[in-house]
Design a protein around this motif. Structure first.
Motif, PDB file in Angstrom:
ATOM      1  N   SER A  16       0.822  -1.217   0.000  1.00  0.00           N
ATOM      2  CA  SER A  16       0.000   0.000   0.000  1.00  0.00           C
ATOM      3  C   SER A  16       0.850   1.259   0.000  1.00  0.00           C
ATOM      4  CB  SER A  16      -0.942   0.001   1.204  1.00  0.00           C
ATOM      5  OG  SER A  16      -0.195  -0.034   2.399  1.00  0.00           O
ATOM      6  N   GLY A  18       5.353   2.862   0.037  1.00  0.00           N
ATOM      7  CA  GLY A  18       6.790   2.613   0.010  1.00  0.00           C
ATOM      8  C   GLY A  18       7.264   1.766  -1.159  1.00  0.00           C
ATOM      9  N   ILE A  19       8.211   0.900  -0.873  1.00  0.00           N
ATOM     10  CA  ILE A  19       8.847   0.091  -1.915  1.00  0.00           C
ATOM     11  C   ILE A  19       7.847  -0.885  -2.537  1.00  0.00           C
ATOM     12  CG2 ILE A  19      10.587  -1.721  -2.289  1.00  0.00           C
ATOM     13  CD1 ILE A  19      12.324  -0.250  -0.132  1.00  0.00           C
ATOM     14  N   ASP A  65      -2.218  -9.817   7.575  1.00  0.00           N
ATOM     15  CA  ASP A  65      -0.906  -9.708   8.204  1.00  0.00           C
ATOM     16  C   ASP A  65      -0.021 -10.844   7.699  1.00  0.00           C
ATOM     17  OD1 ASP A  65       1.246  -9.885  10.001  1.00  0.00           O
ATOM     18  OD2 ASP A  65       0.048  -9.081  11.648  1.00  0.00           O
ATOM     19  N   VAL A  66       1.155 -10.503   7.171  1.00  0.00           N
ATOM     20  CA  VAL A  66       2.043 -11.545   6.617  1.00  0.00           C
ATOM     21  C   VAL A  66       2.544 -12.521   7.680  1.00  0.00           C
ATOM     22  CG1 VAL A  66       2.871 -10.199   4.640  1.00  0.00           C
ATOM     23  CG2 VAL A  66       4.132 -10.098   6.798  1.00  0.00           C
ATOM     24  N   ASN A  92       7.655  -8.510   0.450  1.00  0.00           N
ATOM     25  CA  ASN A  92       8.166  -7.160   0.676  1.00  0.00           C
ATOM     26  C   ASN A  92       7.890  -6.615   2.069  1.00  0.00           C
ATOM     27  OD1 ASN A  92       8.902  -4.242  -0.175  1.00  0.00           O
ATOM     28  ND2 ASN A  92       6.774  -4.105   0.527  1.00  0.00           N
ATOM     29  N   MET A 143      12.434  -9.038  -0.040  1.00  0.00           N
ATOM     30  CA  MET A 143      13.011  -7.728   0.246  1.00  0.00           C
ATOM     31  C   MET A 143      13.862  -7.853   1.502  1.00  0.00           C
ATOM     32  SD  MET A 143      13.078  -5.075  -1.546  1.00  0.00           S
ATOM     33  CE  MET A 143      11.681  -5.255  -2.651  1.00  0.00           C
ATOM     34  N   SER A 144      15.159  -7.844   1.307  1.00  0.00           N
ATOM     35  CA  SER A 144      16.074  -7.900   2.445  1.00  0.00           C
ATOM     36  C   SER A 144      16.459  -6.470   2.795  1.00  0.00           C
ATOM     37  CB  SER A 144      17.281  -8.766   2.088  1.00  0.00           C
ATOM     38  OG  SER A 144      18.161  -8.854   3.174  1.00  0.00           O
ATOM     39  N   TYR A 158      16.130  -6.266  13.824  1.00  0.00           N
ATOM     40  CA  TYR A 158      15.942  -6.023  12.389  1.00  0.00           C
ATOM     41  C   TYR A 158      17.103  -6.646  11.599  1.00  0.00           C
ATOM     42  CZ  TYR A 158      15.106  -3.398   8.039  1.00  0.00           C
ATOM     43  OH  TYR A 158      14.859  -3.049   6.731  1.00  0.00           O
ATOM     44  N   LYS A 162      16.950  -9.716   8.825  1.00  0.00           N
ATOM     45  CA  LYS A 162      17.403  -9.604   7.434  1.00  0.00           C
ATOM     46  C   LYS A 162      18.576 -10.554   7.150  1.00  0.00           C
ATOM     47  CE  LYS A 162      14.365  -6.469   6.205  1.00  0.00           C
ATOM     48  NZ  LYS A 162      13.278  -6.763   5.262  1.00  0.00           N
ATOM     49  N   PRO A 188      17.976  -3.077  -0.331  1.00  0.00           N
ATOM     50  CA  PRO A 188      17.978  -1.621  -0.496  1.00  0.00           C
ATOM     51  C   PRO A 188      18.869  -0.983   0.568  1.00  0.00           C
ATOM     52  CG  PRO A 188      15.726  -2.505  -0.278  1.00  0.00           C
ATOM     53  CD  PRO A 188      16.682  -3.573   0.152  1.00  0.00           C
ATOM     54  N   GLY A 189      19.436   0.168   0.219  1.00  0.00           N
ATOM     55  CA  GLY A 189      20.133   0.985   1.221  1.00  0.00           C
ATOM     56  C   GLY A 189      19.097   1.872   1.886  1.00  0.00           C
ATOM     57  N   ILE A 191      16.250   4.293   1.617  1.00  0.00           N
ATOM     58  CA  ILE A 191      15.285   4.688   0.588  1.00  0.00           C
ATOM     59  C   ILE A 191      14.226   5.603   1.205  1.00  0.00           C
ATOM     60  CG2 ILE A 191      13.725   3.823  -1.225  1.00  0.00           C
ATOM     61  CD1 ILE A 191      16.658   2.769  -1.426  1.00  0.00           C
ATOM     62  N   THR A 193      11.033   6.329   2.016  1.00  0.00           N
ATOM     63  CA  THR A 193       9.694   5.733   2.137  1.00  0.00           C
ATOM     64  C   THR A 193       9.161   6.076   3.533  1.00  0.00           C
ATOM     65  OG1 THR A 193      10.352   3.671   3.194  1.00  0.00           O
ATOM     66  CG2 THR A 193      10.478   3.723   0.782  1.00  0.00           C
ATOM     67  N   PRO A 194       7.877   5.790   3.794  1.00  0.00           N
ATOM     68  CA  PRO A 194       7.316   6.088   5.118  1.00  0.00           C
ATOM     69  C   PRO A 194       8.079   5.449   6.281  1.00  0.00           C
ATOM     70  CG  PRO A 194       5.553   5.654   3.569  1.00  0.00           C
ATOM     71  CD  PRO A 194       6.841   5.364   2.836  1.00  0.00           C
ATOM     72  N   ASN A 196      11.103   5.512   6.835  1.00  0.00           N
ATOM     73  CA  ASN A 196      12.160   6.458   7.228  1.00  0.00           C
ATOM     74  C   ASN A 196      11.641   7.879   7.413  1.00  0.00           C
ATOM     75  OD1 ASN A 196      14.295   4.571   7.124  1.00  0.00           O
ATOM     76  ND2 ASN A 196      14.345   4.727   4.894  1.00  0.00           N
TER      77      ASN A 196
HETATM   78  P1  NAD Z   1       7.074   1.080   4.511  1.00  0.00           P
HETATM   79  O1  NAD Z   1       6.853   1.129   5.980  1.00  0.00           O
HETATM   80  O2  NAD Z   1       6.999   2.316   3.730  1.00  0.00           O
HETATM   81  O3  NAD Z   1       6.134  -0.006   3.859  1.00  0.00           O
HETATM   82  C1  NAD Z   1       6.061  -1.299   4.399  1.00  0.00           C
HETATM   83  C2  NAD Z   1       4.780  -1.946   3.961  1.00  0.00           C
HETATM   84  O4  NAD Z   1       4.655  -3.214   4.585  1.00  0.00           O
HETATM   85  C3  NAD Z   1       3.566  -1.139   4.366  1.00  0.00           C
HETATM   86  O5  NAD Z   1       2.617  -1.206   3.335  1.00  0.00           O
HETATM   87  C4  NAD Z   1       3.080  -1.862   5.623  1.00  0.00           C
HETATM   88  O6  NAD Z   1       1.711  -1.705   5.861  1.00  0.00           O
HETATM   89  C5  NAD Z   1       3.407  -3.283   5.253  1.00  0.00           C
HETATM   90  N1  NAD Z   1       3.486  -4.167   6.403  1.00  0.00           N
HETATM   91  C6  NAD Z   1       4.218  -4.023   7.522  1.00  0.00           C
HETATM   92  N2  NAD Z   1       3.998  -5.054   8.347  1.00  0.00           N
HETATM   93  C7  NAD Z   1       3.107  -5.861   7.732  1.00  0.00           C
HETATM   94  C8  NAD Z   1       2.500  -7.081   8.070  1.00  0.00           C
HETATM   95  N3  NAD Z   1       2.766  -7.697   9.235  1.00  0.00           N
HETATM   96  N4  NAD Z   1       1.644  -7.633   7.189  1.00  0.00           N
HETATM   97  C9  NAD Z   1       1.352  -7.036   6.021  1.00  0.00           C
HETATM   98  N5  NAD Z   1       1.901  -5.869   5.650  1.00  0.00           N
HETATM   99  C10 NAD Z   1       2.767  -5.300   6.499  1.00  0.00           C
HETATM  100  O7  NAD Z   1       8.511   0.413   4.323  1.00  0.00           O
HETATM  101  P2  NAD Z   1       9.412   0.280   2.996  1.00  0.00           P
HETATM  102  O8  NAD Z   1      10.574   1.159   3.166  1.00  0.00           O
HETATM  103  O9  NAD Z   1       8.598   0.363   1.780  1.00  0.00           O
HETATM  104  O10 NAD Z   1       9.928  -1.209   3.242  1.00  0.00           O
HETATM  105  C11 NAD Z   1       9.612  -2.294   2.407  1.00  0.00           C
HETATM  106  C12 NAD Z   1      10.634  -3.383   2.620  1.00  0.00           C
HETATM  107  O11 NAD Z   1      11.922  -2.894   2.263  1.00  0.00           O
HETATM  108  C13 NAD Z   1      10.749  -3.853   4.078  1.00  0.00           C
HETATM  109  O12 NAD Z   1      10.965  -5.239   4.106  1.00  0.00           O
HETATM  110  C14 NAD Z   1      11.979  -3.118   4.578  1.00  0.00           C
HETATM  111  O13 NAD Z   1      12.608  -3.793   5.637  1.00  0.00           O
HETATM  112  C15 NAD Z   1      12.824  -3.104   3.321  1.00  0.00           C
HETATM  113  N6  NAD Z   1      13.853  -2.067   3.330  1.00  0.00           N
HETATM  114  C16 NAD Z   1      13.543  -0.741   3.325  1.00  0.00           C
HETATM  115  C17 NAD Z   1      14.565   0.188   3.335  1.00  0.00           C
HETATM  116  C18 NAD Z   1      14.310   1.677   3.325  1.00  0.00           C
HETATM  117  O14 NAD Z   1      15.269   2.446   3.529  1.00  0.00           O
HETATM  118  N7  NAD Z   1      13.110   2.154   3.084  1.00  0.00           N
HETATM  119  C19 NAD Z   1      15.893  -0.229   3.354  1.00  0.00           C
HETATM  120  C20 NAD Z   1      16.169  -1.584   3.367  1.00  0.00           C
HETATM  121  C21 NAD Z   1      15.137  -2.495   3.350  1.00  0.00           C
END
Ligand code: NAD
Length: 261
Positions: A16, A18-19, A65-66, A92, A143-144, A158, A162, A188-189, A191, A193-194, A196
């Motif tokens: 919904s 972010g990534i 919920d995953v 993800n 998504m690591s 965390y 990972k 990802p490094g 990024i 997204t919400p 952060n």
């Molecule tokens: P985000 O918080 O913007 O989005 C995460 C999404 O996952 C949201 O839609 C949230 O509702 C959903 N989510 C969380 N817990 C959940 C659950 N139990 N069941 C179903 N949905 C769930 O975060 P993002 O930055 O988009 O992160 C996406 C992935 O990328 C994550 O695995 C995160 O660890 C990884 N990541 C992000 C970054 C970064 O800098 N943004 C860096 C490295 C890795």
């Protein structure tokens, strides 16, 4: 663009925002029909779906919920009932909550491990079961994070989750290589997204983060979804069991960089 992706069907957890959202939008642009997932924010999810439909794509969503058994199966059932099959499964969804390790509540530890690692296992298991039963040479992407190799004080759970995703990805890739099921991860490094949000809204913290990244750029979700598109495409047909880092060089021991001499 990858023409072979047209008409494929992908499941993407946590999509919904972010990534995950960027992956959904990029896949839809490639002509992939997408089954999305959200936990609570139905309005946000509907907005993503409307956007995809407005540009000619096909998207549906499953709430859940995953970390709970059954969601992944439900998403695959939805893929089959709406689009006839499932080709690509993207694990993800992920969370992080800061805590000093000596003060970390067990509930906090469990939430991170259950979502990031067990959630990935549940998605991978359901996808494998579907691929094996239907003899599909499917594609799994987890998504690591750079924290599968970079230690992370304040977020040790965390980093542990990972690091687990990394070895789980490699082990599953080896186990199912004879089935021609490819399993890879993306690291990802930092990024924008919400997840952060706090850092991005604090100019000092943002500057500090940019200084830490060798290219001095915080990444955009589209720079990660580009990797997810390539990993799903035939261009990466010989790639399995690896993690692709998209991190502006963050995993390269920046303190050894030319600016720190
Ligand atoms: P985000 O918080 O913007 O989005 C995460 C999404 O996952 C949201 O839609 C949230 O509702 C959903 N989510 C969380 N817990 C959940 C659950 N139990 N069941 C179903 N949905 C769930 O975060 P993002 O930055 O988009 O992160 C996406 C992935 O990328 C994550 O695995 C995160 O660890 C990884 N990541 C992000 C970054 C970064 O800098 N943004 C860096 C490295 C890795």
């Amino acid at each position: 663009n990858y023409p072979e992706l047209k008409g494929k069907v992908a499941v993407i957890t946590g999509s919904s925002k972010g990534i995950g959202r960027a992956v959904a939008e990029r896949y839809a642009k490639e002509g992939v029909h997408v089954v999305l997932n959200y936990r609570s924010s139905e309005d946000e999810m509907n907005e993503v779906i409307r956007g995809i439909e407005a540009s000619g794509g096909k998207a549906v969503a499953v709430k859940g919920d995953v970390a709970e058994e059954g969601l992944a199966e439900k998403m695959i059932e939805k893929a089959v009932s709406e689009f006839g099959k499932m080709d690509i499964f993207v694990n993800n969804a992920g969370v992080q909550v800061e805590a000093k390790t000596h003060e970390m509540e067990l509930d906090n530890w469990k939430k991170i491990i259950d979502t990031n690692l067990t959630g990935t296992f549940l998605g991978v298991r359901a996808a494998l079961k579907y691929f094996v039963e239907h003899e599909i040479q499917g594609n799994i992407i987890n998504m690591s994070s750079v924290h599968e190799v970079i230690p992370r004080p304040g977020y040790t759970h965390y980093a542990a989750s990972k690091g687990g995703v990394k070895m789980f990805t490699k082990s599953v890739a080896l186990e199912y290589a004879p089935n021609k099921i490819r399993v890879n991860a993306i690291a990802p490094g930092a990024i924008d997204t919400p997840i952060n949000e706090e850092t991005m809204q604090d100019p000092e913290e943002k500057k500090g983060l940019e200084a830490l990244i060798p290219t001095h750029e915080i990444g955009r979700p589209e720079q990660i979804s580009a990797v997810a598109a390539w990993l799903a495409s035939d261009e990466s047909s010989y790639v399995t069991g690896t993690t692709i880092f998209a991190d502006g060089g963050l995993s390269l021991y920046p303190s050894f960089g030319p600016e720190n001499k």
